[in-house]
Design an enzyme around this catalytic site. Sequence first.
Site, mmCIF file in Angstrom:
data_model
loop_
_atom_site.group_PDB
_atom_site.id
_atom_site.type_symbol
_atom_site.label_atom_id
_atom_site.label_comp_id
_atom_site.label_asym_id
_atom_site.label_seq_id
_atom_site.Cartn_x
_atom_site.Cartn_y
_atom_site.Cartn_z
ATOM 1 N N HIS A 51 71.344 -36.761 -7.979
ATOM 2 C CA HIS A 51 72.397 -36.539 -8.971
ATOM 3 C C HIS A 51 71.724 -36.182 -10.300
ATOM 4 O O HIS A 51 71.486 -37.043 -11.138
ATOM 5 C CB HIS A 51 73.229 -37.820 -9.107
ATOM 6 C CG HIS A 51 74.471 -37.657 -9.921
ATOM 7 N ND1 HIS A 51 75.613 -38.378 -9.678
ATOM 8 C CD2 HIS A 51 74.754 -36.861 -10.971
ATOM 9 C CE1 HIS A 51 76.553 -38.028 -10.554
ATOM 10 N NE2 HIS A 51 76.042 -37.117 -11.355
ATOM 11 N N HIS A 58 67.088 -39.278 -15.064
ATOM 12 C CA HIS A 58 66.442 -39.752 -13.822
ATOM 13 C C HIS A 58 65.950 -38.564 -12.994
ATOM 14 O O HIS A 58 64.773 -38.261 -13.011
ATOM 15 C CB HIS A 58 67.276 -40.749 -13.015
ATOM 16 C CG HIS A 58 68.746 -40.784 -13.297
ATOM 17 N ND1 HIS A 58 69.532 -39.709 -13.133
ATOM 18 C CD2 HIS A 58 69.547 -41.807 -13.723
ATOM 19 C CE1 HIS A 58 70.772 -40.044 -13.445
ATOM 20 N NE2 HIS A 58 70.826 -41.302 -13.819
ATOM 21 N N GLU A 78 74.685 -33.921 -6.097
ATOM 22 C CA GLU A 78 75.962 -34.246 -6.716
ATOM 23 C C GLU A 78 75.864 -34.108 -8.226
ATOM 24 O O GLU A 78 74.784 -34.235 -8.804
ATOM 25 C CB GLU A 78 76.425 -35.646 -6.309
ATOM 26 C CG GLU A 78 75.436 -36.729 -6.630
ATOM 27 C CD GLU A 78 75.864 -38.105 -6.145
ATOM 28 O OE1 GLU A 78 76.420 -38.216 -5.045
ATOM 29 O OE2 GLU A 78 75.613 -39.067 -6.887
ATOM 30 N N THR A 108 77.179 -44.117 -15.254
ATOM 31 C CA THR A 108 77.256 -43.804 -13.826
ATOM 32 C C THR A 108 78.665 -43.298 -13.521
ATOM 33 O O THR A 108 79.597 -43.590 -14.276
ATOM 34 C CB THR A 108 76.908 -45.035 -12.956
ATOM 35 O OG1 THR A 108 76.917 -44.656 -11.583
ATOM 36 C CG2 THR A 108 77.867 -46.186 -13.183
ATOM 37 N N HIS A 197 79.329 -45.384 -3.891
ATOM 38 C CA HIS A 197 79.294 -46.124 -5.154
ATOM 39 C C HIS A 197 79.432 -47.620 -4.914
ATOM 40 O O HIS A 197 80.449 -48.075 -4.410
ATOM 41 C CB HIS A 197 80.341 -45.656 -6.167
ATOM 42 C CG HIS A 197 79.782 -45.733 -7.553
ATOM 43 N ND1 HIS A 197 79.731 -46.898 -8.269
ATOM 44 C CD2 HIS A 197 79.146 -44.807 -8.306
ATOM 45 C CE1 HIS A 197 79.124 -46.668 -9.423
ATOM 46 N NE2 HIS A 197 78.748 -45.423 -9.464
HETATM 47 N N1 PXP Z 1 78.257 -41.159 -5.195
HETATM 48 C C1 PXP Z 1 78.288 -40.690 -6.455
HETATM 49 C C2 PXP Z 1 79.178 -39.538 -6.767
HETATM 50 C C3 PXP Z 1 77.463 -41.258 -7.453
HETATM 51 O O1 PXP Z 1 77.489 -40.778 -8.697
HETATM 52 C C4 PXP Z 1 76.601 -42.314 -7.094
HETATM 53 C C5 PXP Z 1 75.684 -42.906 -8.129
HETATM 54 O O2 PXP Z 1 74.838 -41.919 -8.633
HETATM 55 C C6 PXP Z 1 76.612 -42.769 -5.771
HETATM 56 C C7 PXP Z 1 77.456 -42.176 -4.839
HETATM 57 C C8 PXP Z 1 75.733 -43.879 -5.302
HETATM 58 O O3 PXP Z 1 76.152 -45.077 -5.903
HETATM 59 P P1 PXP Z 1 75.219 -46.342 -5.868
HETATM 60 O O4 PXP Z 1 73.982 -45.999 -6.649
HETATM 61 O O5 PXP Z 1 76.054 -47.405 -6.526
HETATM 62 O O6 PXP Z 1 74.922 -46.638 -4.433
#
Ligand code: PXP
Length: 243
Positions: A51, A58, A78, A108, A197
């Site tokens: 991401h 990062h 993403e 986030t 997430h």
């Molecule tokens: N999906 C999306 C769209 C996100 O922005 C993130 C965090 O960057 C995640 C999934 C993954 O979330 P986590 O780091 O809480 O597992």
Amino acid sequence: MPSQYYKFMTKLSVNVNKIATLRNARGGNVPNLVKVASDIEQFGADGITVHPRPDERHIKYQDVYDLKKVVKGEFNIEGYPNHKFIELVLDVKPHQVTLVPDPPGILTSNQGWDVKGHEEFLKPIIAQFKQAGIRVSLFMEPNATVMEDVVSVGADRIELYTGHYADDYANKEQAIKKYKAAAVQAAKLGLGINAGHDLSLANLAYFASEIDNLDEVSIGHALVSDALYYGLEEIVMLYKERL
Ligand code: PXP
């Protein structure tokens, strides 16, 4: 295989942003992001998610090019589709792009798209990605009534934002209800279903067992944190077991 033994295989895509954050804390190349991502795949993950954010705090844009050369499974990028992001994705051509509605500088991703309100913005961007052969997923709230909107802008999949599920996990039977309804509706409309997430060792198995046709989960924060105790190889196996 007899049908009673058939289990829908949900893919585990590991989000490696936290590895990049650790590296960036010292400015050098420790840990080596490209090596860690390759190892994560070798340990059994089905893909890698990154991401990149506009401030590159990062994942750096160069990391995306470097990872593209080594990722053997599914590569998922993403992010918020600003001009620079769109250019990067079209250049790198990952298997999947997941569009998130993050305002710049947000800590986030913490909400899904209001697709109706961004229809004119999203449609041409999605069309451009699809023309380049890239699957498009939209980060969405668990709301069955807006799944039609996802179809109408041309996306292939949704990624269900699981932050609410994680927050309300103490009452998991209640928390899962709207996710189930959204997933059923999405599947009915022919959309694929991803989720992510705040998924964790504690809450992942129940989510995966309750959501039919869950194509993929992308997990970063909890998995990398758990690796401090279990090690990367063991933790990838433990997350895979829960799917
Ligand atoms: N999906 C999306 C769209 C996100 O922005 C993130 C965090 O960057 C995640 C999934 C993954 O979330 P986590 O780091 O809480 O597992």
